[in-house]
Design an enzyme around this catalytic site. Structure first.
Site, PDB file in Angstrom:
ATOM      1  N   ALA A 611       0.931  -1.165   0.012  1.00  0.00           N
ATOM      2  CA  ALA A 611      -0.035   0.064  -0.177  1.00  0.00           C
ATOM      3  C   ALA A 611       0.851   1.136   0.118  1.00  0.00           C
ATOM      4  O   ALA A 611       1.542   1.467  -0.947  1.00  0.00           O
ATOM      5  CB  ALA A 611      -1.309  -0.086   1.027  1.00  0.00           C
ATOM      6  N   GLY A 664     -12.518  -6.011   9.440  1.00  0.00           N
ATOM      7  CA  GLY A 664     -12.517  -5.561   7.988  1.00  0.00           C
ATOM      8  C   GLY A 664     -10.906  -5.687   7.416  1.00  0.00           C
ATOM      9  O   GLY A 664     -10.846  -4.992   6.276  1.00  0.00           O
ATOM     10  N   GLU A 667     -10.770 -10.001   2.682  1.00  0.00           N
ATOM     11  CA  GLU A 667     -11.658  -9.696   1.481  1.00  0.00           C
ATOM     12  C   GLU A 667     -13.216 -10.375   1.931  1.00  0.00           C
ATOM     13  O   GLU A 667     -13.044 -11.035   3.011  1.00  0.00           O
ATOM     14  CB  GLU A 667     -11.164 -10.718   0.740  1.00  0.00           C
ATOM     15  CG  GLU A 667      -9.842 -10.431  -0.066  1.00  0.00           C
ATOM     16  CD  GLU A 667      -9.766  -9.152  -0.917  1.00  0.00           C
ATOM     17  OE1 GLU A 667     -10.893  -8.964  -1.737  1.00  0.00           O
ATOM     18  OE2 GLU A 667      -8.742  -8.368  -0.498  1.00  0.00           O
ATOM     19  N   LYS A 682       1.423 -10.047  -5.263  1.00  0.00           N
ATOM     20  CA  LYS A 682       2.499  -9.025  -4.666  1.00  0.00           C
ATOM     21  C   LYS A 682       4.060  -9.269  -4.984  1.00  0.00           C
ATOM     22  O   LYS A 682       5.069  -8.502  -5.343  1.00  0.00           O
ATOM     23  CB  LYS A 682       2.266  -8.553  -3.438  1.00  0.00           C
ATOM     24  CG  LYS A 682       0.876  -7.990  -3.037  1.00  0.00           C
ATOM     25  CD  LYS A 682       0.647  -7.714  -1.779  1.00  0.00           C
ATOM     26  CE  LYS A 682      -0.743  -7.012  -1.541  1.00  0.00           C
ATOM     27  NZ  LYS A 682      -1.062  -7.172   0.004  1.00  0.00           N
TER      28      LYS A 682
END
Ligand code: ADP
Ligand code: ASP
Ligand code: MG
Length: 815
Positions: A611, A664, A667, A682
């Site tokens: 990220a 959360g 997925e 990744k």
């Protein structure tokens, strides 16, 4: 003596007429003044329409009525304000003029043609009536008035519709007029007379030129041109954003600006003023306090300056080629001669260095005449194929950049071209004016104002603008918009401006030609009636000519990711948090890089791994400068980092997964995390970045759960099934613990690019030992970083960190 000229925009209605009268009154207190008036706005346009049609009586009378009504409306309203205004007398003159115009229209219809001499009479009526109204206003205010008849006094040569005034002759005529010192002098602009004392006009916008001539003839100390903007701007302020007012410009600069299309001045205005050294000021009738723009002699003709960007439309470019051109220079001389004889003005000329061809531009109105002149003049050469037929392009505009000695200005050409560096733009020709004060570029007419805006932004607006097309308005997209809004002021201070041109979700799109107001964007997108799909997006992007445009992909859509090469070819940069392109086939992966090089656009995807963590850039920096990978190990999934952290605290696998889901981290279906495919993706991106040419299938994946669990789409059911292996899993955790180890889900790249993702026992001293709670960590053992590896550690998921990673990629487009 002072000369004041008021244009049509300053005389559009009664209020404006009276405002002009007020300016006249104030100015005549200290010195004698002369006034040149144009026709009220729109009137000449209607009259031109009458002169161009010779068949449709009804339509001609309609145009005549429309212009008559403008005058009647004006005088009616003047009467309401000035009681002494002689309404009846003025009305009589207006009606008389229009009755005469009707007779002319009857003639045109019966003859089915309108000769140029008649056209000049028709289109000059507006100015005559403006003077009549102003004379009556001034007389009702007790002023003495002398009217100069331009047909008798301004001696001109040339065509009926585009004449040039002989200043010496006109001067003599005007000198002979007996003008009382107290009189306000009035003259209709736009009009002159030829040797036969017939009415001629000076070309559209010609009242400015009339003003300059009268200023010279009356030896005025200054010529003021009053219009509807504060003066001369760096570009047309009604069409271009962020223009600035020029306080003063030289005659040379004003001449070039008007010649190349700045409509605020008729191109011939400056020459007479310059020859007689009369300064000119452009002022705003609606803002009399503004000082306007002073046009005068420059003290230093050798200095360099940058003053404006203009466009000239309605032009045609002719390209002449043929074998004869190599042998003689004569062809150009002959073309020049035939055009000069017909008073056709060549705007610019360019020649190829091989002398195989040359091009020139003229106004479109002369196109037919030029074609027939060319055919006549070069009949023999054409028949003998020594000359090719002229190539004609009339879908062009001439974009010019103006400034004193502009050719000496540093980087000017590269700046102009960087603004025009877009696959949508064809550049046909480039010319540096022989005066050295302009650079002109012939480009497609389509999108001319967007191109003009881009050039203006680069040269005059000291802000770097990024234009964004955002696809994906979910968690990351929303967070990104919030961050952009929050940073607006901060970036403004750094001269950066981000404009969002489009926002789309999977169904709808919001789009603006300039920028979207972000106040209520979510509601507006929801209510938008514009559907979104890839076809619509491509069409939109094809028409985009913005500078520094960026497509941001905040979706997980594979089909959208397959369009990146297309977007790059359309001139956009691509910033993406979507991993699908970089994990597609190696062929597509390489194709994106090739397209990037070819189009000179950027493709940035820092958020594909870790990220917001600076992974990709760090890797590129290391490997571009010669480091080599020995081994990579990383925890690349936030959800698995959390789950394995909980396992080590004694929590059972199903419970840990349930917690991760509730927070959360996972997925929608936690199996997608547990399958290891996301980590493998990744890892693939990292391996490719390091230089290994591998495909996803080359990565050895040992999923946390066997394939058997794949079929349980419902989380509850999945968790129930997992409960059955909780115990077994817990034993493995315990066994590892007894050896002083923890379990981690690790992606590994070894020498030669061998990649795997699997559960590994990690020892206390290993950098990944402490990585849990959703943290990511990437350890690179390289030639430079060993035995202690380079470690990047931090949250590797979440909308805010991902959006901030996208945001920093976005800024890298211009930094
Ligand atoms: P007028 O009726 O007063 O003669 P014009 O419409 O002929 O007015 O000229 C004024 C207009 O010129 C302005 O309204 C503006 O839109 C346009 N214009 C084009 N280029 C420029 C420029 N560089 N600076 C100022 N105005 C410009
Ligand atoms: N009325 C004329 C025109 O509209 C002349 C002028 O405005 O200067 O072109
Ligand atoms: Mg004008």
């Amino acid at each position: 003596m002072k000369l004041l000229k008021f244009g049509g925009t300053s005389l559009a209605n009664a209020k404006k007429f009276l405002c002009v009268a007020d300016i006249i009154e104030k100015n005549q207190i200290n010195e004698q003044i002369a006034i040149v008036l144009s026709a009220p706005a729109k009137v000449t346009n209607y009259l031109v329409k009458i002169s161009e049609n010779n068949t449709n009586t009804k339509q001609l009378l309609e145009y005549a009525n429309l212009s008559k009504n403008i005058f009647i409306e004006i005088i009616k309203n003047i009467k309401k304000i000035i009681s002494y205004f002689n309404y009846e007398k003025t009305k009589k003159t207006i009606i008389k003029e229009f009755n005469e115009l009707k007779k002319i229209i009857d003639n045109i219809i019966s003859l089915k043609k309108c000769p140029e001499s008649t056209k000049a009479i028709i289109i000059s009526r507006g100015e005559i009536l403006s003077i009549c109204i102003m004379k009556n206003i001034l007389q009702s205010l007790n002023h003495q008035v002398t009217i100069i008849n331009p047909v008798k006094n301004l001696v001109s040569i040339g065509s009926y519709l585009n004449s040039i005034v002989n200043i010496n002759e006109s001067k003599k005529n005007i000198k002979k007029i007996n003008i009382n010192n107290n009189d306000i002098i009035l003259m209709p602009g736009f009009i002159a007379g030829n040797k036969k004392n017939e009415v001629v006009v000076l070309g559209r916008n010609g009242s400015d030129y009339s003003a300059a001539i009268l200023a010279v003839c009356l030896k005025a100390r200054i010529c003021e041109i009053w219009t509807d903007v504060d003066g001369v701007f760096t570009s047309d302020p009604k069409k271009i954003f962020n223009t600035s007012l020029l306080k003063s410009i030289s005659y040379e600069e004003a001449r070039e600006l008007s010649y190349f299309g700045a409509k605020v001045l008729h191109p011939r205005t400056i020459e007479p003023l310059e020859n007689f050294n009369i300064p000119c000021v452009i002022k705003n009738t609606s803002n009399i306090k503004s000082k306007g723009t002073l046009i005068c002699k420059t003290k230093n003709l050798n200095k360099t300056s940058l003053k404006g960007v203009t466009n000239l439309d309605n032009v045609t470019m002719y390209t002449i080629s043929g074998s004869i051109l190599k042998k003689t220079n004569n062809i150009f001389i002959r073309i020049n001669k035939i055009l000069t004889e017909k008073s056709i003005n060549i705007i610019l000329i360019t020649q190829s260095s091989s002398k195989n061809n040359f091009s020139f531009c003229t106004f479109k109105k002369d196109q037919e005449k030029i074609l027939s002149l060319f055919k006549q003049e070069f009949k023999l050469e054409l028949e003998n194929k020594l000359l090719d037929n002229m190539n004609i392009n009339n879908n062009i505009s001439i974009l010019s950049v103006i400034g004193l000695n502009i050719y000496k200005k540093n980087n000017i050409i590269s700046k102009i071209f960087s603004a025009l560096n877009h696959p949508n733009i064809n550049i046909f020709s480039i010319a540096q004016g022989s005066s050295k004060h302009s650079i002109s570029i012939v480009i497609d007419k389509k999108n001319i104002f967007k191109n003009l805006q881009n050039v203006h932004n680069i040269l005059f607006y000291n802000k770097k603008i990024i234009n964004v097309f955002l696809i994906g308005a979910g968690g990351v997209g929303k967070a990104l918009i919030k961050q952009i809004l929050k940073q607006k002021k901060f970036l403004h201070n750094k001269n950066i401006e981000i404009k969002i041109n489009a926002i789309a979700n999977s169904k709808k799109i919001l789009f603006s030609d300039n920028f979207i107001d972000l106040k209520n964007w979510e509601k507006n997108l929801q209510e938008s009636t514009n559907k979104f799909n890839l076809e619509i997006l491509n069409q939109l992007l094809k028409n985009n000519n913005f500078l520094n445009s960026v497509l941001i992909d905040c979706t997980a859509d594979e089909n959208l990711s397959k369009q990146y090469t297309n977007f790059l070819s359309l001139g956009l940069n691509v910033v993406t948090s979507n991993k699908k392109a970089n994990t597609n086939s190696l062929e597509y992966y390489n194709n994106i890089r090739r397209t990037m090089l070819k189009t000179n656009k950027k493709f940035l995807y820092e958020t594909n791994v870790g990220a917001g963590l600076p992974v990709i850039q760090t890797l590129q920096n290391l490997f571009n400068t010669g480091d080599n990978l020995i081994c990579f190990q990383g925890i690349l999934s936030g959800s698995l980092s959390f789950i394995f952290g909980r396992l080590e605290e004694g929590i059972l696998l199903s419970k840990a997964i349930e917690e991760a889901k509730q927070l959360g981290f996972t997925e929608p279906n936690p199996y997608d995390d547990l399958s290891g495919i996301d980590v493998a993706r990744k890892l693939l991106i990292l391996a490719r970045e390091i230089g290994y040419s591998i495909e996803l299938k080359d990565i050895q994946i040992e999923p946390i759960l066997p394939d058997f669990f794949k079929k349980y789409q419902d989380t509850k059911e999945l968790l129930n099934k997992i409960k059955k292996i909780d115990c077994k899993f817990n034993q493995i955790v315990k066994k590892a613990k007894s050896l002083g180890n923890v379990l981690r889900f690790v992606g590994t790249i070894e020498k030669k690019g061998k990649c795997s993702v699997k559960i590994k026992q990690i020892h206390k001293k290993h950098p990944l030992y402490k990585v849990k709670n959703g943290e990511n960590a990437l350890t690179f053992y390289t030639n430079y970083y060993q035995p202690i590896p380079l470690v990047l550690r931090g949250y590797g998921a979440g909308n805010n960190v991902t959006a901030s990673g996208v945001f920093s990629d976005l800024l890298r487009i211009i930094l």
